[in-house]
Design a protein around this motif. Structure first.
Motif, PDB file in Angstrom:
ATOM      1  N   ASN A  32       0.308  -1.371  -0.261  1.00 38.21           N
ATOM      2  CA  ASN A  32       0.102   0.003  -0.355  1.00 38.21           C
ATOM      3  C   ASN A  32       0.904   1.639   0.076  1.00 38.21           C
ATOM      4  OD1 ASN A  32      -2.743  -1.730   0.100  1.00 38.21           O
ATOM      5  ND2 ASN A  32      -2.474  -1.684   2.169  1.00 38.21           N
ATOM      6  N   SER A  33       1.680   0.823   1.038  1.00 34.12           N
ATOM      7  CA  SER A  33       3.027   2.364   0.836  1.00 34.12           C
ATOM      8  C   SER A  33       4.156   2.766   0.093  1.00 34.12           C
ATOM      9  CB  SER A  33       2.768   2.765   2.583  1.00 34.12           C
ATOM     10  OG  SER A  33       4.315   1.659   2.890  1.00 34.12           O
ATOM     11  N   GLN A  34       4.417   1.341  -0.651  1.00 32.41           N
ATOM     12  CA  GLN A  34       5.514   0.786  -1.408  1.00 32.41           C
ATOM     13  C   GLN A  34       6.517   1.330  -0.750  1.00 32.41           C
ATOM     14  OE1 GLN A  34       4.551   2.703  -4.954  1.00 32.41           O
ATOM     15  NE2 GLN A  34       4.288   0.970  -5.996  1.00 32.41           N
ATOM     16  N   LYS A  35       6.497   0.922   0.560  1.00 29.94           N
ATOM     17  CA  LYS A  35       8.291   1.577   1.561  1.00 29.94           C
ATOM     18  C   LYS A  35       7.865  -0.016   2.466  1.00 29.94           C
ATOM     19  CE  LYS A  35       6.536   5.940   2.559  1.00 29.94           C
ATOM     20  NZ  LYS A  35       6.871   7.234   3.805  1.00 29.94           N
ATOM     21  N   LEU A  36       9.217   0.036   2.552  1.00 29.32           N
ATOM     22  CA  LEU A  36      10.463  -1.239   3.089  1.00 29.32           C
ATOM     23  C   LEU A  36       9.766  -0.725   5.067  1.00 29.32           C
ATOM     24  CD1 LEU A  36      13.413  -2.200   1.643  1.00 29.32           C
ATOM     25  CD2 LEU A  36      11.167  -3.231   1.726  1.00 29.32           C
ATOM     26  N   GLU A  37       9.054  -1.443   5.556  1.00 32.95           N
ATOM     27  CA  GLU A  37       9.185  -1.703   7.183  1.00 32.95           C
ATOM     28  C   GLU A  37      10.318  -2.746   7.468  1.00 32.95           C
ATOM     29  OE1 GLU A  37       5.325  -2.067   7.623  1.00 32.95           O
ATOM     30  OE2 GLU A  37       4.382  -0.336   6.323  1.00 32.95           O
ATOM     31  N   ILE A  38      10.987  -2.287   8.333  1.00 31.19           N
ATOM     32  CA  ILE A  38      11.715  -3.304   8.947  1.00 31.19           C
ATOM     33  C   ILE A  38      11.735  -2.449  10.446  1.00 31.19           C
ATOM     34  CG2 ILE A  38      14.708  -2.835   8.605  1.00 31.19           C
ATOM     35  CD1 ILE A  38      14.413  -1.431   6.094  1.00 31.19           C
ATOM     36  N   ALA A  39      12.385  -3.835  11.468  1.00 36.30           N
ATOM     37  CA  ALA A  39      12.141  -3.669  12.519  1.00 36.30           C
ATOM     38  C   ALA A  39      14.034  -4.891  12.799  1.00 36.30           C
ATOM     39  CB  ALA A  39      11.352  -4.981  13.039  1.00 36.30           C
ATOM     40  N   ASP A  87      15.600  -4.437  -6.824  1.00 35.45           N
ATOM     41  CA  ASP A  87      15.369  -4.506  -7.919  1.00 35.45           C
ATOM     42  C   ASP A  87      16.594  -3.888  -8.820  1.00 35.45           C
ATOM     43  OD1 ASP A  87      13.215  -5.705  -8.653  1.00 35.45           O
ATOM     44  OD2 ASP A  87      12.134  -4.434  -8.144  1.00 35.45           O
ATOM     45  N   GLY A  88      18.045  -3.869  -7.966  1.00 37.92           N
ATOM     46  CA  GLY A  88      19.063  -2.906  -8.755  1.00 37.92           C
ATOM     47  C   GLY A  88      18.738  -1.519  -7.896  1.00 37.92           C
ATOM     48  N   LYS A  89      18.253  -0.867  -7.763  1.00 41.00           N
ATOM     49  CA  LYS A  89      18.511   0.128  -7.002  1.00 41.00           C
ATOM     50  C   LYS A  89      18.590   0.645  -6.470  1.00 41.00           C
ATOM     51  CE  LYS A  89      15.525   1.494 -11.019  1.00 41.00           C
ATOM     52  NZ  LYS A  89      14.052   1.270 -11.411  1.00 41.00           N
ATOM     53  N   PRO A  90      20.160   1.615  -5.315  1.00 40.47           N
ATOM     54  CA  PRO A  90      19.655   1.477  -3.873  1.00 40.47           C
ATOM     55  C   PRO A  90      17.994   2.015  -3.342  1.00 40.47           C
ATOM     56  CG  PRO A  90      20.740   3.266  -5.144  1.00 40.47           C
ATOM     57  CD  PRO A  90      20.318   2.288  -6.144  1.00 40.47           C
ATOM     58  N   VAL A  91      17.844   1.887  -1.913  1.00 39.27           N
ATOM     59  CA  VAL A  91      16.991   2.131  -1.011  1.00 39.27           C
ATOM     60  C   VAL A  91      16.970   3.421   0.492  1.00 39.27           C
ATOM     61  CG1 VAL A  91      14.898   2.483  -0.294  1.00 39.27           C
ATOM     62  CG2 VAL A  91      15.589   0.218  -2.048  1.00 39.27           C
ATOM     63  N   SER A  92      16.688   4.808   0.012  1.00 34.92           N
ATOM     64  CA  SER A  92      16.780   5.285   0.833  1.00 34.92           C
ATOM     65  C   SER A  92      16.721   4.618   2.416  1.00 34.92           C
ATOM     66  CB  SER A  92      16.710   6.846   0.826  1.00 34.92           C
ATOM     67  OG  SER A  92      15.829   7.308   0.711  1.00 34.92           O
ATOM     68  N   ILE A 109      13.083   0.616  10.866  1.00 33.67           N
ATOM     69  CA  ILE A 109      13.054   2.055  10.049  1.00 33.67           C
ATOM     70  C   ILE A 109      12.333   1.272   8.627  1.00 33.67           C
ATOM     71  CG2 ILE A 109      15.604   2.197   8.178  1.00 33.67           C
ATOM     72  CD1 ILE A 109      17.035  -0.010   9.953  1.00 33.67           C
ATOM     73  N   GLU A 110      11.937   3.249   8.443  1.00 32.59           N
ATOM     74  CA  GLU A 110      11.320   2.789   7.082  1.00 32.59           C
ATOM     75  C   GLU A 110      12.432   3.051   6.030  1.00 32.59           C
ATOM     76  OE1 GLU A 110       6.528   3.886   6.671  1.00 32.59           O
ATOM     77  OE2 GLU A 110       8.329   5.648   6.921  1.00 32.59           O
ATOM     78  N   SER A 111      11.915   2.592   4.493  1.00 33.42           N
ATOM     79  CA  SER A 111      12.504   3.365   3.609  1.00 33.42           C
ATOM     80  C   SER A 111      11.689   4.241   3.063  1.00 33.42           C
ATOM     81  CB  SER A 111      12.537   1.841   2.158  1.00 33.42           C
ATOM     82  OG  SER A 111      11.584   1.432   1.719  1.00 33.42           O
ATOM     83  N   ALA A 112      12.402   4.878   1.456  1.00 31.82           N
ATOM     84  CA  ALA A 112      11.481   5.195   0.866  1.00 31.82           C
ATOM     85  C   ALA A 112      10.903   5.260  -0.265  1.00 31.82           C
ATOM     86  CB  ALA A 112      12.665   6.803   0.054  1.00 31.82           C
ATOM     87  N   SER A 113       9.698   5.550  -1.180  1.00 31.69           N
ATOM     88  CA  SER A 113       8.653   4.827  -1.676  1.00 31.69           C
ATOM     89  C   SER A 113       9.638   4.060  -2.885  1.00 31.69           C
ATOM     90  CB  SER A 113       7.766   5.272  -2.128  1.00 31.69           C
ATOM     91  OG  SER A 113       7.474   6.132  -1.121  1.00 31.69           O
ATOM     92  N   THR A 114       8.954   3.087  -2.933  1.00 34.12           N
ATOM     93  CA  THR A 114       9.910   2.486  -4.501  1.00 34.12           C
ATOM     94  C   THR A 114       9.175   1.083  -4.209  1.00 34.12           C
ATOM     95  OG1 THR A 114      11.384   0.467  -4.926  1.00 34.12           O
ATOM     96  CG2 THR A 114      11.038   0.587  -2.652  1.00 34.12           C
ATOM     97  N   SER A 115       8.963   0.600  -5.574  1.00 34.32           N
ATOM     98  CA  SER A 115       8.572  -0.132  -6.345  1.00 34.32           C
ATOM     99  C   SER A 115       9.604  -2.266  -6.464  1.00 34.32           C
ATOM    100  CB  SER A 115       7.638   0.266  -7.746  1.00 34.32           C
ATOM    101  OG  SER A 115       9.394   0.257  -8.659  1.00 34.32           O
ATOM    102  N   PHE A 116       8.389  -2.993  -6.261  1.00 37.75           N
ATOM    103  CA  PHE A 116       9.097  -3.604  -5.746  1.00 37.75           C
ATOM    104  C   PHE A 116       9.016  -4.735  -6.966  1.00 37.75           C
ATOM    105  CE2 PHE A 116      10.292  -7.657  -4.104  1.00 37.75           C
ATOM    106  CZ  PHE A 116      11.157  -7.568  -3.183  1.00 37.75           C
ATOM    107  N   ASP A 117       9.624  -5.430  -8.144  1.00 34.98           N
ATOM    108  CA  ASP A 117       9.006  -6.662  -8.857  1.00 34.98           C
ATOM    109  C   ASP A 117       9.331  -8.093  -8.068  1.00 34.98           C
ATOM    110  OD1 ASP A 117       7.836  -4.410 -10.817  1.00 34.98           O
ATOM    111  OD2 ASP A 117       9.361  -3.902 -11.734  1.00 34.98           O
TER     112      ASP A 117
END
Length: 163
Positions: A32-39, A87-92, A109-117
């Motif tokens: 939904n948010s297109q973000k990685l949610e990290i614990a 997908d080969g692109k760095p995520v902030s 920790i949370e990432s910036a929005s990113t599409s995940f293929d």
């Protein structure tokens, strides 16, 4: 994979003693948010040693004298030792906060929005400089599936997974 199961079983023994050096990271892709949610769970005493070495300063993880400075020190350390590519692109990444839980600290920790293929690469070098036996377990959850896991350690700080 066999090593991963041994590490997970060992994780339970850590409640009684601390002879192993482990961290646990869970990465979930929120469609939904297109973000990685990290614990990320790290033993605070090990982290304290690594933070002091990284910043060349005395740091009290449980009772910092300057909370703002401590947050900056932790953020710098975590962002330097956690890298992710989708997908080969760095995520902030952005550190949202943390909570102390007995002998460990959970960092959020949370990432910036990113599409995940289809792929993710994780580099996790948390505590590896100061603890030769450190092992970092990473579980990645994508599209509601069971997690895929990796075991990162000195000499093998990064790994890629395909989904």
């Amino acid at each position: 994979m066999h090593h991963l199961y041994i590490c997970l079983i060992s994780w339970g023994w850590l409640a009684f003693s601390h002879p192993f050096f482990l961290s646990l990271t869970e990465i979930r892709y929120n469609e939904n948010s297109q973000k990685l949610e990290i614990a990320q769970k790290i033993f605070w005493d090990d982290l304290e040693i690594s933070l002091e070495e990284f910043h060349d300063a005395n740091i009290d993880v449980l009772n910092p004298t300057d909370k703002d400075l401590f947050n900056k020190q932790v953020n710098a350390y975590l962002l330097d030792h956690n890298k992710i590519w989708v997908d080969g692109k760095p995520v902030s990444l952005n550190i949202l906060g943390y909570e102390v839980e007995e002998e460990a600290i959970w960092f959020y920790i949370e990432s910036a929005s990113t599409s995940f293929d289809h792929s993710i690469k994780v580099q996790n070098s948390i505590l590896l400089t100061e603890h030769e036996a450190q092992q970092n377990i990473v579980h990645v959850y994508v599209k509601g599936n069971s997690p895929k896991s990796m075991l990162l350690r000195k000499g093998h700080e990064s790994e890629s997974l395909e989904f």
